[in-house]
Design an enzyme around this catalytic site. Structure first.
Site, PDB file in Angstrom:
ATOM      1  N   TYR A  13       1.899   3.310  -0.464  1.00 46.93           N
ATOM      2  CA  TYR A  13       2.010   2.148  -1.353  1.00 46.93           C
ATOM      3  C   TYR A  13       2.359   2.532  -2.792  1.00 46.93           C
ATOM      4  O   TYR A  13       2.376   1.670  -3.658  1.00 46.93           O
ATOM      5  CB  TYR A  13       0.675   1.384  -1.416  1.00 46.93           C
ATOM      6  CG  TYR A  13      -0.014   1.169  -0.104  1.00 46.93           C
ATOM      7  CD1 TYR A  13       0.540   0.330   0.858  1.00 46.93           C
ATOM      8  CD2 TYR A  13      -1.232   1.784   0.177  1.00 46.93           C
ATOM      9  CE1 TYR A  13      -0.104   0.114   2.063  1.00 46.93           C
ATOM     10  CE2 TYR A  13      -1.888   1.571   1.370  1.00 46.93           C
ATOM     11  CZ  TYR A  13      -1.311   0.738   2.315  1.00 46.93           C
ATOM     12  OH  TYR A  13      -1.947   0.525   3.501  1.00 46.93           O
TER      13      TYR A  13
ATOM     14  N   ARG B 198      -2.583   6.635   0.759  1.00 42.97           N
ATOM     15  CA  ARG B 198      -2.304   5.484  -0.103  1.00 42.97           C
ATOM     16  C   ARG B 198      -1.199   5.733  -1.146  1.00 42.97           C
ATOM     17  O   ARG B 198      -0.322   4.893  -1.306  1.00 42.97           O
ATOM     18  CB  ARG B 198      -3.583   4.979  -0.793  1.00 42.97           C
ATOM     19  CG  ARG B 198      -4.688   4.590   0.207  1.00 42.97           C
ATOM     20  CD  ARG B 198      -5.805   3.799  -0.428  1.00 42.97           C
ATOM     21  NE  ARG B 198      -5.361   2.480  -0.815  1.00 42.97           N
ATOM     22  CZ  ARG B 198      -5.100   2.098  -2.030  1.00 42.97           C
ATOM     23  NH1 ARG B 198      -5.270   2.937  -3.039  1.00 42.97           N
ATOM     24  NH2 ARG B 198      -4.666   0.888  -2.292  1.00 42.97           N
TER      25      ARG B 198
ATOM     26  N   TYR C 101      -9.965   2.992   2.860  1.00 39.33           N
ATOM     27  CA  TYR C 101      -8.637   3.314   3.386  1.00 39.33           C
ATOM     28  C   TYR C 101      -8.237   4.752   3.064  1.00 39.33           C
ATOM     29  O   TYR C 101      -7.073   5.052   2.828  1.00 39.33           O
ATOM     30  CB  TYR C 101      -7.590   2.299   2.872  1.00 39.33           C
ATOM     31  CG  TYR C 101      -8.023   0.879   3.126  1.00 39.33           C
ATOM     32  CD1 TYR C 101      -8.009   0.362   4.419  1.00 39.33           C
ATOM     33  CD2 TYR C 101      -8.503   0.060   2.097  1.00 39.33           C
ATOM     34  CE1 TYR C 101      -8.449  -0.929   4.673  1.00 39.33           C
ATOM     35  CE2 TYR C 101      -8.942  -1.232   2.340  1.00 39.33           C
ATOM     36  CZ  TYR C 101      -8.914  -1.722   3.632  1.00 39.33           C
ATOM     37  OH  TYR C 101      -9.348  -2.993   3.884  1.00 39.33           O
TER      38      TYR C 101
ATOM     39  N   ARG D 150     -12.830  -2.918   0.750  1.00 38.91           N
ATOM     40  CA  ARG D 150     -12.607  -2.077  -0.426  1.00 38.91           C
ATOM     41  C   ARG D 150     -13.670  -2.284  -1.503  1.00 38.91           C
ATOM     42  O   ARG D 150     -14.134  -1.309  -2.091  1.00 38.91           O
ATOM     43  CB  ARG D 150     -11.224  -2.398  -0.995  1.00 38.91           C
ATOM     44  CG  ARG D 150     -10.768  -1.474  -2.090  1.00 38.91           C
ATOM     45  CD  ARG D 150      -9.505  -2.009  -2.775  1.00 38.91           C
ATOM     46  NE  ARG D 150      -8.539  -2.560  -1.868  1.00 38.91           N
ATOM     47  CZ  ARG D 150      -7.473  -1.910  -1.408  1.00 38.91           C
ATOM     48  NH1 ARG D 150      -7.254  -0.675  -1.771  1.00 38.91           N
ATOM     49  NH2 ARG D 150      -6.634  -2.510  -0.589  1.00 38.91           N
TER      50      ARG D 150
ATOM     51  N   CYS E 155       5.205  18.733   4.697  1.00 38.03           N
ATOM     52  CA  CYS E 155       6.655  18.857   4.577  1.00 38.03           C
ATOM     53  C   CYS E 155       7.339  17.513   4.383  1.00 38.03           C
ATOM     54  O   CYS E 155       8.150  17.086   5.209  1.00 38.03           O
ATOM     55  CB  CYS E 155       7.200  19.547   5.817  1.00 38.03           C
ATOM     56  SG  CYS E 155       6.272  21.027   6.163  1.00 38.03           S
ATOM     57  N   GLU E 156       6.980  16.807   3.343  1.00 40.75           N
ATOM     58  CA  GLU E 156       7.603  15.527   3.007  1.00 40.75           C
ATOM     59  C   GLU E 156       7.514  15.353   1.502  1.00 40.75           C
ATOM     60  O   GLU E 156       6.471  15.647   0.900  1.00 40.75           O
ATOM     61  CB  GLU E 156       6.829  14.360   3.628  1.00 40.75           C
ATOM     62  CG  GLU E 156       6.748  14.406   5.115  1.00 40.75           C
ATOM     63  CD  GLU E 156       6.966  13.060   5.766  1.00 40.75           C
ATOM     64  OE1 GLU E 156       7.460  12.126   5.095  1.00 40.75           O
ATOM     65  OE2 GLU E 156       6.636  12.957   6.948  1.00 40.75           O
TER      66      GLU E 156
HETATM   67  N1  LLP Z   1     -10.367  -9.163   6.586  1.00 42.63           N
HETATM   68  C1  LLP Z   1      -9.161  -9.013   7.151  1.00 42.63           C
HETATM   69  C2  LLP Z   1      -8.727  -9.961   8.177  1.00 42.63           C
HETATM   70  C3  LLP Z   1      -8.329  -7.954   6.759  1.00 42.63           C
HETATM   71  O1  LLP Z   1      -7.138  -7.815   7.324  1.00 42.63           O
HETATM   72  C4  LLP Z   1      -8.772  -7.041   5.756  1.00 42.63           C
HETATM   73  C5  LLP Z   1      -7.932  -5.931   5.341  1.00 42.63           C
HETATM   74  C6  LLP Z   1     -10.052  -7.233   5.211  1.00 42.63           C
HETATM   75  C7  LLP Z   1     -10.809  -8.310   5.639  1.00 42.63           C
HETATM   76  C8  LLP Z   1     -10.621  -6.321   4.151  1.00 42.63           C
HETATM   77  O2  LLP Z   1      -9.849  -6.326   3.014  1.00 42.63           O
HETATM   78  P1  LLP Z   1     -10.375  -5.616   1.661  1.00 42.63           P
HETATM   79  O3  LLP Z   1     -11.600  -6.360   1.205  1.00 42.63           O
HETATM   80  O4  LLP Z   1     -10.666  -4.203   1.987  1.00 42.63           O
HETATM   81  O5  LLP Z   1      -9.234  -5.751   0.710  1.00 42.63           O
HETATM   82  N2  LLP Z   1      -4.624   0.034   3.706  1.00 42.63           N
HETATM   83  C9  LLP Z   1      -4.487  -0.855   2.570  1.00 42.63           C
HETATM   84  C10 LLP Z   1      -5.319  -2.089   2.693  1.00 42.63           C
HETATM   85  C11 LLP Z   1      -5.064  -2.872   3.964  1.00 42.63           C
HETATM   86  C12 LLP Z   1      -5.966  -4.059   4.120  1.00 42.63           C
HETATM   87  C13 LLP Z   1      -5.891  -4.614   5.496  1.00 42.63           C
HETATM   88  N3  LLP Z   1      -6.740  -5.726   5.748  1.00 42.63           N
HETATM   89  C14 LLP Z   1      -4.784  -0.061   1.296  1.00 42.63           C
HETATM   90  O6  LLP Z   1      -5.082   1.143   1.390  1.00 42.63           O
HETATM   91  O7  LLP Z   1      -4.696  -0.592   0.201  1.00 42.63           O
END
Ligand code: LLP
Length: 423
Positions: free
Chosen positions: A316, A312, A374, A276, A345-346
């Site tokens: 969330y 998202r 994401y 992210r 439709c939700e």
């Molecule tokens: N490493 C591992 C083992 C992970 O599971 C994840 C994310 C990352 C790195 C990267 O994380 P970041 O730096 O992007 O926070 N769909 C959700 C976020 C799910 C994150 C899953 N794992 C959202 O839209 O907020």
């Protein structure tokens, strides 16, 4: 910092007017800024330059080949979680010694492929998985690097669905069990247990949970060292938060200042896996207002993007800033309270609820900010909707990096059995 700015009341991505892109390619449309993407990667690299970590971009955040290639070209490695992501990493020519592989559920086929390609290491999340990797490595007569993913049991202060470092979560292995694994390393003849991994959650805006988790792991590393167990790598995961609304997340510099002293103490090679932080603010989702619907209680702005394009908010309750492509009056002009909703439709199909937004009409365009991470990677074809086009801007140049899906794409893999066709 990002390169989406108003110039004379028109929203620009770098040097390109967003309306121009939309006129050409339609909506819904993901639009990315190359310079924002690279700038975030470089900020992290710069902040940590004292220890020169391997920065593995987390492919799940955005797996578009063009964006992966752009980062790999700047020296990034990749953090993958599936055979599909390995395939993408190989497609963009990521050196395999810069690929790390996490996931609680790697299949034997996925493990085999990754061993064949000689990735840097697996982040292992359970003893049965470790045994399986050992078995496969033995069959393939290979010695495979493994980092144990520790579950440090810390509270990351983020949404419960993206909290991963508590002992009630499915991720990682507790310290005690990890110690046992290391002391019984000889049971795993084809594994080189040479690293530790943590990833405590996502969209974490303060340094404190990271520091707490890393401090625990550093203490553990020292304990192992006393027992004559020596490691090579420490992977501190991703999870750095970004600005969606009024958050004031730690900057890369602030984060580095907090964790560097601990990391230096380990004398290990450090890996970071942000997703992210690198791509979140480098992308927006542009959509068109289809209808304005007034009900006795509400005013709905119905747009042509839906929860299938960006899930998202639905999943969330995530907040994303929404802005018009053209500011009609000086400043933000007249504002009103609306729900911004999609066509699906939700009732969960919304992007904003009771939000004060500049007044818009059917035919106007809106942009959802902070949609780079994401966003497309979690998009689906729900309601048989074609997934959006993705476009990359580099200064004044525009590149289509994924074509809008067609109706044929929707049904390409489906077959009607002969008996239903009366054959
Ligand atoms: N490493 C591992 C083992 C992970 O599971 C994840 C994310 C990352 C790195 C990267 O994380 P970041 O730096 O992007 O926070 N769909 C959700 C976020 C799910 C994150 C899953 N794992 C959202 O839209 O907020």
């Amino acid at each position: 910092m990002h390169e989406f700015k108003y110039i004379n009341n028109h929203l620009y991505c770098e040097k390109v007017r967003v309306e121009e892109v939309v006129k050409k390619y339609g909506t819904p449309l993901y639009l990315y800024s190359y310079h924002t993407l690279i700038d975030h990667y470089m900020k992290l690299k710069e902040a940590f330059k004292a220890i020169e970590p391997l920065i593995c971009f987390s492919v799940k955040a955005n797996s578009n080949l063009a964006l992966l290639k752009a980062l790999v070209d700047k020296g990034a490695g990749l953090d993958i979680v599936s055979g599909g992501e390995l395939f993408r990493a190989l497609c963009v020519g990521c050196p395999t010694e810069k690929i790390v592989y996490a996931s609680v559920g790697k299949t034997s086929v996925e493990i085999e492929e990754a061993i064949e390609k000689k990735i840097l290491f697996f982040n292992v999340e359970s003893i049965p998985e470790l045994e399986n990797i050992n078995r496969i490595a033995q069959r393939k007569k290979r010695l495979v690097n493994v980092a144990i993913r520790i579950n440090p049991d810390v509270e990351p202060k983020t949404h419960k669905f993206i909290t991963t470092g508590k002992l009630t979560n499915k991720f990682g292995i507790d310290f005690k069990t990890t110690e046992k694994i290391f002391t019984q390393a000889r049971n795993y003849s084809h594994i080189r247990l040479n690293g530790l991994h943590i990833h405590i959650g996502s969209q974490i805006t303060e340094s404190e949970p990271f520091v707490a988790a890393i401090a625990k792991v550093v203490k553990f590393i020292e304990k192992l060292r006393k027992d004559n167990i020596h490691l090579e790598y420490l992977n501190i995961g991703g999870g750095l938060g970004i600005i969606y609304d009024k958050e004031t997340p730690q900057t890369a510099q602030e984060f580095a200042e907090k964790v560097l002293p601990l990391l230096k103490k380990t004398q290990l090679k450090i890996i970071i896996e942000p997703g992210r932080f690198i791509v979140g603010n480098a992308g927006i989702l542009v959509m068109k207002v289809l209808y304005i619907k007034k009900t006795p209680l509400k005013k709905f702005v119905i747009v042509d993007a839906g929860m299938n394009d960006l899930i998202r908010p639905a999943l969330y309750g995530a907040y994303h800033n929404i802005v018009p492509l053209i500011l009609k009056k000086k400043g933000l002009g007249e504002r009103e309270k609306v729900d911004v909703v999609g066509p699906i439709c939700e009732s969960g199909d919304f992007f904003a609820k009771d939000r004060m937004l500049p007044k818009v009409e059917a035919g106007d365009y809106l942009a959802i900010m902070g949609a780079g991470a994401y966003g497309f990677s979690m998009a689906s074809n729900y309601n048989s909707r074609c997934r959006p086009q993705e476009v990359l801007i580099v200064k004044d140049r525009t590149f289509v990096i994924r074509k809008r899906e067609s109706y044929d794409d929707l049904i390409n893999n489906e077959r009607i059995p002969a008996f239903l066709l009366g054959i």
